[in-house]
Motif scaffolding. Sequence first.
Motif, PDB file in Angstrom:
ATOM      1  N   GLU A 159       7.731  -3.069   4.702  1.00 28.70           N
ATOM      2  CA  GLU A 159       7.060  -1.942   4.059  1.00 28.70           C
ATOM      3  C   GLU A 159       7.096  -0.689   4.928  1.00 28.70           C
ATOM      4  OE1 GLU A 159       2.784  -0.888   1.897  1.00 28.70           O
ATOM      5  OE2 GLU A 159       3.167  -2.894   2.705  1.00 28.70           O
ATOM      6  N   ARG A 160       7.050  -0.871   6.237  1.00 25.89           N
ATOM      7  CA  ARG A 160       7.078   0.278   7.136  1.00 25.89           C
ATOM      8  C   ARG A 160       8.408   1.019   7.037  1.00 25.89           C
ATOM      9  NH1 ARG A 160       3.486   3.287   8.339  1.00 25.89           N
ATOM     10  NH2 ARG A 160       4.999   4.795   7.622  1.00 25.89           N
ATOM     11  N   ALA A 191       8.385   3.023   3.907  1.00 25.19           N
ATOM     12  CA  ALA A 191       7.506   4.177   4.070  1.00 25.19           C
ATOM     13  C   ALA A 191       8.178   5.301   4.837  1.00 25.19           C
ATOM     14  CB  ALA A 191       6.216   3.759   4.774  1.00 25.19           C
ATOM     15  N   GLU A 236       0.801  -1.222   0.000  1.00 26.87           N
ATOM     16  CA  GLU A 236       0.000   0.000   0.000  1.00 26.87           C
ATOM     17  C   GLU A 236       0.836   1.276   0.000  1.00 26.87           C
ATOM     18  OE1 GLU A 236      -2.604  -0.274   3.334  1.00 26.87           O
ATOM     19  OE2 GLU A 236      -3.819  -1.913   2.467  1.00 26.87           O
ATOM     20  N   ASP A 237       2.043   1.229   0.549  1.00 28.98           N
ATOM     21  CA  ASP A 237       2.855   2.441   0.601  1.00 28.98           C
ATOM     22  C   ASP A 237       3.267   2.863  -0.805  1.00 28.98           C
ATOM     23  OD1 ASP A 237       4.684   4.431   1.992  1.00 28.98           O
ATOM     24  OD2 ASP A 237       6.124   3.275   0.799  1.00 28.98           O
ATOM     25  N   ARG A 254       5.845   4.544  -1.993  1.00 29.29           N
ATOM     26  CA  ARG A 254       7.245   4.312  -2.336  1.00 29.29           C
ATOM     27  C   ARG A 254       7.493   2.819  -2.591  1.00 29.29           C
ATOM     28  NH1 ARG A 254      11.335   7.880  -1.279  1.00 29.29           N
ATOM     29  NH2 ARG A 254      13.458   7.109  -1.622  1.00 29.29           N
TER      30      ARG A 254
END
Length: 265
Positions: free
Chosen positions: A243-244, A247, A42-43, A45
């Motif tokens: 993913e974090r 982000a 979803e991010d 980048r």
Amino acid sequence: MTQTEIFQAIQSDALLSASLWINIALAGLAILLFVYMGRNVEDPRAQLIFVAALMVPLVSISSYTGLVSGLTVSFLEMPAGHALAGQEVLTPWGRYLTWALSTPMILIALGLLAGTNMAKLFTAVVADIGMCVTGLAAALTTSSYMLRWVWYAISCAFFVVVLYILLAEWAEDAEVAGTAEIFNTLKVLTVVLWLGYPIFWALGAEGLAVLDVAITSWAYSGMDIIAKYLFAFLLLRWVVDNERTIADVASGLGSASRGAAPADD
């Protein structure tokens, strides 16, 4: 030779033909796998990294189809001084189109992972395209054997720029961005394999003609499989699991942010 004759010549060489068909098959599988892996990302980048990585097998499957069909292959007469002077040598110039479109995508994905700034990313991509285009010129020059090597030297000079950015600039940026562990793994994989391309060009029929066309084609195909599909798989698997972290990488991170003092309130 007509395109049909070139196609038949490729198919009649089982070793050469197999080096192309296996890449088409693996590129197709890679496309399906990467689309599946990125279904929940979803991010923005991270999504951009996925798009860049997905473009690699998409370009490859198109390019290898062009090669196997004879569309982007020619028989060129080698100039005086070449080991095969006067002979017509099968030249798969379509590979250079592949590299000119796919390797910038690899660099964009790596640059985004490292959190580099736009100036460094632009420089790396432009130098990379310059490397591929001048490599194509080296392969297509039939007027002078010396000029083939002049083009080769220019291509290698562009390559040195790309290597410097990967090994020095982006390695530092990745430390700041917190992605150094995966970046360093992918950096080593990329540098080691990319060094193989000019080596096999020099040893292959386009250069010193120590290796024949089929063996050189397998060398290129093998390096493509690892440097593109395996590279992209390792990168995307890490992005999905982190993913974090992606982000949290600030846009334009790199030298501009290192050593900067906090602003006073």
